[in-house]
Enzyme design. Structure first.
Site, PDB file in Angstrom:
ATOM      1  N   ASP A  60      69.492  21.297 136.409  1.00  0.00           N
ATOM      2  CA  ASP A  60      70.330  22.143 137.270  1.00  0.00           C
ATOM      3  C   ASP A  60      70.707  21.423 138.569  1.00  0.00           C
ATOM      4  O   ASP A  60      71.235  22.022 139.492  1.00  0.00           O
ATOM      5  CB  ASP A  60      69.616  23.470 137.575  1.00  0.00           C
TER       6      ASP A  60
ATOM      7  N   ASP B 170      56.708  16.908 145.933  1.00  0.00           N
ATOM      8  CA  ASP B 170      56.459  18.325 145.693  1.00  0.00           C
ATOM      9  C   ASP B 170      55.128  18.583 144.982  1.00  0.00           C
ATOM     10  O   ASP B 170      54.486  17.661 144.479  1.00  0.00           O
ATOM     11  CB  ASP B 170      57.612  18.941 144.879  1.00  0.00           C
TER      12      ASP B 170
ATOM     13  N   HIS C 119      68.519  19.887 140.628  1.00  0.00           N
ATOM     14  CA  HIS C 119      67.505  19.889 141.695  1.00  0.00           C
ATOM     15  C   HIS C 119      66.968  18.477 141.947  1.00  0.00           C
ATOM     16  O   HIS C 119      66.913  17.643 141.049  1.00  0.00           O
ATOM     17  CB  HIS C 119      66.367  20.891 141.424  1.00  0.00           C
TER      18      HIS C 119
ATOM     19  N   GLU D 188      66.070  23.724 144.595  1.00  0.00           N
ATOM     20  CA  GLU D 188      66.847  24.348 143.530  1.00  0.00           C
ATOM     21  C   GLU D 188      68.242  24.743 144.037  1.00  0.00           C
ATOM     22  O   GLU D 188      68.445  24.882 145.254  1.00  0.00           O
ATOM     23  CB  GLU D 188      66.115  25.609 143.040  1.00  0.00           C
TER      24      GLU D 188
HETATM   25  C1  F6R Z   1      59.216  15.869 140.424  1.00  0.00           C
HETATM   26  C2  F6R Z   1      60.516  16.223 140.944  1.00  0.00           C
HETATM   27  C3  F6R Z   1      61.595  16.770 140.059  1.00  0.00           C
HETATM   28  C4  F6R Z   1      61.874  15.884 138.853  1.00  0.00           C
HETATM   29  C5  F6R Z   1      62.965  16.515 137.984  1.00  0.00           C
HETATM   30  C6  F6R Z   1      63.249  15.692 136.752  1.00  0.00           C
HETATM   31  O1  F6R Z   1      58.382  15.407 141.449  1.00  0.00           O
HETATM   32  O2  F6R Z   1      60.706  16.090 142.093  1.00  0.00           O
HETATM   33  O3  F6R Z   1      62.769  16.898 140.820  1.00  0.00           O
HETATM   34  O4  F6R Z   1      62.272  14.618 139.283  1.00  0.00           O
HETATM   35  O5  F6R Z   1      62.570  17.789 137.594  1.00  0.00           O
HETATM   36  O6  F6R Z   1      62.115  15.698 135.941  1.00  0.00           O
HETATM   37  P1  F6R Z   1      61.981  14.729 134.685  1.00  0.00           P
HETATM   38  O7  F6R Z   1      61.918  13.352 135.204  1.00  0.00           O
HETATM   39  O8  F6R Z   1      60.705  15.155 134.034  1.00  0.00           O
HETATM   40  O9  F6R Z   1      63.190  14.981 133.848  1.00  0.00           O
END
Ligand code: F6R
Length: 236
Positions: free
Chosen positions: A136, A67, A138, A143
């Site tokens: 959440d 992303d 994701h 989302e």
């Molecule tokens: C980032 C991504 C997100 C993160 C998620 C957890 O490329 O795809 O899904 O993996 O937000 O983020 P952290 O690891 O910072 O808790």
């Protein structure tokens, strides 16, 4: 599903790096699906260390990231392209031309999504997809929603995600409200999936995602249907 509990984040990172390096050693031209955020930082650091020791060669690897924020280009320090370059790509011998991150500044984001999916298809799909998980549920920036979105698409980030990610920005107002993310088809078609999560805060969402009902309200729950997924969790 393989669910591994590690004692510490360092051990989690080492185990994750082991799985990634095994993939690259067995298939030097692997397509790696990569993630940003805090979770993979330790694994990237470990892989860089092993690369410097001469134990892994990334020259044949192609990467596709999950992303990117809409409106941030690669020179913006908060962009995911910048994150990947600084935290991983600049320290290993991957050919930078073979590293792909969705373009959050494309004038036509729908077309960008379509061409990103086509590219993944042309590469023969993802061999190993590395994932983190949001509070959440994701994955990528898919989302919670009423349905699973199949292709690479633009999303409105949820308040909880904006709040969680504001730790990387000067203030919450600077966090982009939209992102472009790989959809569920490319993720689910990855031959292997490795999801890593650490910290007590992530425990509840992991339980819901992997031991609760499969629902788009918890996007990661779809991973229960994947035939080759490893989850590594550390409480600390
Ligand atoms: C980032 C991504 C997100 C993160 C998620 C957890 O490329 O795809 O899904 O993996 O937000 O983020 P952290 O690891 O910072 O808790």
């Amino acid at each position: 599903m393989k669910f591994i509990t590690a004692d510490t984040y360092e051990k989690l990172s080492r185990q994750a790096a082991n799985i990634i390096s095994a993939q690259v050693i067995i298939k030097p031209d692997s397509v790696l699906g990569l993630a940003t955020g805090s979770s993979p930082l330790g694994a990237y650091k470990q892989l860089i260390e092993w690369y410097k020791k001469g134990d892994i060669d990334f020259s044949g690897v192609t990467s596709v990231n999950l992303d990117e924020y809409v409106g941030l280009n690669g020179s913006n320090e908060q962009s995911y392209r910048y994150f990947m370059n600084k935290n991983f790509f600049e320290h290993i011998n991957i050919n930078i031309d073979n590293t792909y991150v969705p373009d959050g500044c494309a004038s036509d984001l729908k077309a960008e999504g379509e061409s990103y999916d086509r590219r993944i298809e042309m590469l023969g799909g993802i061999d190993l997809q590395l994932l983190g998980i949001g509070l959440d549920g994701h994955i990528g920036f898919n989302e919670p929603d009423r349905y699973f979105v199949k292709s690479t698409h633009v999303v409105d980030l949820h308040e909880s995600t904006i709040k969680a990610n504001s730790r990387f920005f000067k203030n919450i107002g600077e966090v982009p409200k939209q992102a472009i993310t790989m959809g569920m088809v490319s993720i689910m078609q990855a031959k292997k999936i490795l999801l890593i999560a650490s910290g007590k805060l992530k425990r509840e969402i992991l339980e819901k995602a992997f031991y609760g009902p499969i629902t788009p309200e918890i996007p990661a729950s779809i991973l229960q249907l994947h035939p080759d997924i490893t989850v590594i969790y550390s409480e600390n």
